[in-house]
Design a protein around this motif. Sequence first.
Motif, mmCIF file in Angstrom:
data_model
loop_
_atom_site.group_PDB
_atom_site.id
_atom_site.type_symbol
_atom_site.label_atom_id
_atom_site.label_comp_id
_atom_site.label_asym_id
_atom_site.label_seq_id
_atom_site.Cartn_x
_atom_site.Cartn_y
_atom_site.Cartn_z
ATOM 1 N N ALA A 124 0.847 -1.191 0.000
ATOM 2 C CA ALA A 124 0.000 0.000 0.000
ATOM 3 C C ALA A 124 0.877 1.232 0.000
ATOM 4 C CB ALA A 124 -0.894 0.031 1.232
ATOM 5 N N GLN A 125 0.394 2.265 -0.657
ATOM 6 C CA GLN A 125 1.031 3.571 -0.580
ATOM 7 C C GLN A 125 -0.120 4.549 -0.417
ATOM 8 O OE1 GLN A 125 3.294 4.782 -4.044
ATOM 9 N NE2 GLN A 125 4.966 5.356 -2.691
ATOM 10 N N LEU A 126 -0.111 5.266 0.697
ATOM 11 C CA LEU A 126 -1.299 6.034 1.053
ATOM 12 C C LEU A 126 -1.076 7.533 0.859
ATOM 13 C CD1 LEU A 126 -1.868 4.170 4.452
ATOM 14 C CD2 LEU A 126 -2.791 3.543 2.208
ATOM 15 N N CYS A 127 -2.063 8.197 0.262
ATOM 16 C CA CYS A 127 -2.035 9.661 0.179
ATOM 17 C C CYS A 127 -3.194 10.167 1.020
ATOM 18 C CB CYS A 127 -2.252 10.136 -1.251
ATOM 19 S SG CYS A 127 -0.998 9.594 -2.378
ATOM 20 N N THR A 128 -2.905 10.977 2.009
ATOM 21 C CA THR A 128 -3.979 11.480 2.855
ATOM 22 C C THR A 128 -3.992 13.007 2.803
ATOM 23 O OG1 THR A 128 -2.501 11.470 4.728
ATOM 24 C CG2 THR A 128 -3.881 9.540 4.454
ATOM 25 N N GLY A 129 -4.988 13.583 3.436
ATOM 26 C CA GLY A 129 -5.091 15.036 3.474
ATOM 27 C C GLY A 129 -6.487 15.397 3.920
ATOM 28 N N SER A 130 -6.709 16.673 4.136
ATOM 29 C CA SER A 130 -8.035 17.055 4.630
ATOM 30 C C SER A 130 -9.064 16.746 3.543
ATOM 31 C CB SER A 130 -8.043 18.523 5.039
ATOM 32 O OG SER A 130 -8.425 19.308 3.946
ATOM 33 N N PHE A 131 -10.219 16.291 3.991
ATOM 34 C CA PHE A 131 -11.232 15.743 3.080
ATOM 35 C C PHE A 131 -11.543 16.681 1.923
ATOM 36 C CE2 PHE A 131 -15.653 15.097 1.817
ATOM 37 C CZ PHE A 131 -15.569 13.783 1.381
ATOM 38 N N LYS A 132 -11.725 17.963 2.230
ATOM 39 C CA LYS A 132 -12.138 18.913 1.179
ATOM 40 C C LYS A 132 -10.977 19.277 0.256
ATOM 41 C CE LYS A 132 -16.488 19.998 2.406
ATOM 42 N NZ LYS A 132 -17.656 20.022 1.535
ATOM 43 N N ALA A 133 -9.747 19.147 0.758
ATOM 44 C CA ALA A 133 -8.611 19.652 -0.020
ATOM 45 C C ALA A 133 -7.863 18.564 -0.788
ATOM 46 C CB ALA A 133 -7.635 20.368 0.910
ATOM 47 N N VAL A 134 -7.926 17.333 -0.312
ATOM 48 C CA VAL A 134 -7.090 16.293 -0.926
ATOM 49 C C VAL A 134 -7.536 16.060 -2.380
ATOM 50 C CG1 VAL A 134 -8.480 14.322 -0.103
ATOM 51 C CG2 VAL A 134 -6.039 14.031 -0.490
ATOM 52 N N ALA A 135 -6.543 15.903 -3.264
ATOM 53 C CA ALA A 135 -6.847 15.779 -4.696
ATOM 54 C C ALA A 135 -7.515 14.436 -4.982
ATOM 55 C CB ALA A 135 -5.557 15.890 -5.500
ATOM 56 N N MET A 136 -8.454 14.452 -5.918
ATOM 57 C CA MET A 136 -9.140 13.206 -6.286
ATOM 58 C C MET A 136 -8.143 12.166 -6.785
ATOM 59 S SD MET A 136 -12.243 13.129 -5.436
ATOM 60 C CE MET A 136 -12.621 11.544 -6.170
ATOM 61 N N GLU A 137 -7.121 12.611 -7.506
ATOM 62 C CA GLU A 137 -6.169 11.605 -8.025
ATOM 63 C C GLU A 137 -5.418 10.926 -6.871
ATOM 64 O OE1 GLU A 137 -3.111 15.007 -9.560
ATOM 65 O OE2 GLU A 137 -2.815 12.973 -10.334
ATOM 66 N N ASP A 138 -5.214 11.652 -5.775
ATOM 67 C CA ASP A 138 -4.519 11.054 -4.629
ATOM 68 C C ASP A 138 -5.405 10.021 -3.920
ATOM 69 O OD1 ASP A 138 -2.257 12.459 -5.092
ATOM 70 O OD2 ASP A 138 -2.652 14.013 -3.598
ATOM 71 N N VAL A 139 -6.688 10.377 -3.737
ATOM 72 C CA VAL A 139 -7.545 9.404 -3.040
ATOM 73 C C VAL A 139 -7.811 8.187 -3.923
ATOM 74 C CG1 VAL A 139 -8.569 10.959 -1.359
ATOM 75 C CG2 VAL A 139 -9.657 10.733 -3.584
ATOM 76 N N ARG A 140 -7.920 8.444 -5.240
ATOM 77 C CA ARG A 140 -8.090 7.289 -6.146
ATOM 78 C C ARG A 140 -6.857 6.391 -6.103
ATOM 79 N NH1 ARG A 140 -10.533 10.820 -10.164
ATOM 80 N NH2 ARG A 140 -12.780 10.518 -10.064
ATOM 81 N N ALA A 141 -5.674 6.988 -6.059
ATOM 82 C CA ALA A 141 -4.429 6.201 -6.019
ATOM 83 C C ALA A 141 -4.370 5.361 -4.744
ATOM 84 C CB ALA A 141 -3.215 7.120 -6.105
ATOM 85 N N THR A 142 -4.851 5.923 -3.643
ATOM 86 C CA THR A 142 -4.837 5.170 -2.378
ATOM 87 C C THR A 142 -5.715 3.927 -2.493
ATOM 88 O OG1 THR A 142 -4.372 7.150 -1.085
ATOM 89 C CG2 THR A 142 -5.407 5.329 0.086
ATOM 90 N N MET A 143 -6.924 4.094 -3.038
ATOM 91 C CA MET A 143 -7.818 2.930 -3.218
ATOM 92 C C MET A 143 -7.239 1.952 -4.233
ATOM 93 S SD MET A 143 -10.321 2.919 -1.195
ATOM 94 C CE MET A 143 -11.807 2.070 -1.600
ATOM 95 N N GLU A 144 -6.630 2.487 -5.273
ATOM 96 C CA GLU A 144 -6.095 1.648 -6.353
ATOM 97 C C GLU A 144 -5.059 0.664 -5.813
ATOM 98 O OE1 GLU A 144 -7.448 2.175 -9.599
ATOM 99 O OE2 GLU A 144 -6.591 0.185 -9.666
ATOM 100 N N GLY A 145 -4.194 1.154 -4.924
ATOM 101 C CA GLY A 145 -3.170 0.274 -4.363
ATOM 102 C C GLY A 145 -3.727 -0.564 -3.229
ATOM 103 N N LYS A 146 -4.265 0.094 -2.230
ATOM 104 C CA LYS A 146 -4.598 -0.634 -0.998
ATOM 105 C C LYS A 146 -5.817 -1.546 -1.186
ATOM 106 C CE LYS A 146 -4.745 -0.822 3.794
ATOM 107 N NZ LYS A 146 -3.923 -0.651 4.948
ATOM 108 N N PHE A 147 -6.883 -1.038 -1.774
ATOM 109 C CA PHE A 147 -8.089 -1.863 -1.899
ATOM 110 C C PHE A 147 -8.093 -2.694 -3.186
ATOM 111 C CE2 PHE A 147 -12.416 -2.697 -3.350
ATOM 112 C CZ PHE A 147 -12.814 -3.549 -2.326
ATOM 113 N N TRP A 148 -8.008 -2.032 -4.349
ATOM 114 C CA TRP A 148 -8.063 -2.792 -5.606
ATOM 115 C C TRP A 148 -6.838 -3.680 -5.758
ATOM 116 C CZ3 TRP A 148 -12.649 -3.347 -7.240
ATOM 117 C CH2 TRP A 148 -13.587 -2.316 -7.146
ATOM 118 N N GLY A 149 -5.729 -3.288 -5.154
ATOM 119 C CA GLY A 149 -4.538 -4.150 -5.175
ATOM 120 C C GLY A 149 -4.831 -5.482 -4.509
#
Length: 234
Positions: free
Chosen positions: A82-107
């Motif tokens: 897993a490689q996680l990108c976090t940040g405040s909910f309103k500010a975190v970029a969609m590509e970062d949250v998608r990348a987190t799911m892509e690795g940790k969950f879909w991986g």
Amino acid sequence: MLLAGKKVVVVGGSSGIGLAAAEMARREGADVIIASRNVERLDKVAEKLNAIAIPADVTSDDSVANLFHRCGPVDHVVVTAAQLCTGSFKAVAMEDVRATMEGKFWGAWRVAREAEIRPGGSLTLVSGFLSVRPRPNSAIVSAANGALESLARALALELAPVRVNAVSPGVIDTPIRAAMPEEARRDMLAKTAAALPVGRVGAAEDIARQISAFMANGFATGSIVYIDGGALVI
Ligand SMILES: NC(=O)c1ccc[n+]([C@@H]2O[C@H](COP(=O)([O-])OP(=O)(O)OC[C@H]3O[C@@H](n4cnc5c(N)ncnc54)[C@H](OP(=O)(O)O)[C@@H]3O)[C@@H](O)[C@H]2O)c1
């Protein structure tokens, strides 16, 4: 030795919890394959463990398919990648949250689909206690961990007689926080340790021990075990 003659694949086995799980499986007599992206680091660790290294990226369907094609039938699979990108909910970029799911969950999903695990063998997913004890600025990690824990329970039914479980760690001192400034990292770990009933943060081996138990205990499936130093009771 609990795993003598067994073939164990650790996806994410070149660092932290995965490395500790691979080391423990070797000590218990298993033949171990480790997989991750950085080939240099992977090869170095594999040589030290006397394990086989297969480079793989869990965000790629083809890469995961190739990994398990090369592995053939196996007894136990562990996913820590897993490689996680976090940040405040309103500010975190969609590509970062998608990348987190892509690795940790879909991986983990890809690994579960492609691995050919022998009957009675096991798949262990690694989620994280933020699934049930969220913190500000980590909504995507809470969501990914919660999804993984649900997936483990669902797959315990669907992949039976293969057993599927998840271990959900608290704060563990691993290279996952290597990008943090050293002083901030130490400060955070010290504050966490002081707040926990066990008086310390976790070591990778604390989680590897639970992963080993899931592999060896033929009655464990659909279980989510929180190993968090008491983080859920404070
Ligand atoms: N440490 C904690 O406090 C903690 C707490 C709760 C949950 N967890 C969870 O425990 C798991 C393991 O964490 P850790 O602390 O052991 O982290 P770590 O030391 O950073 O190790 C992560 C491993 O995953 C591999 N990896 C990352 N992205 C990958 C990808 N796309 N494809 C294949 N391999 C990949 C890394 O190697 P490459 O970069 O070379 O690919 C490395 O071997 C993670 O799911 C993490 O969210 C950790």
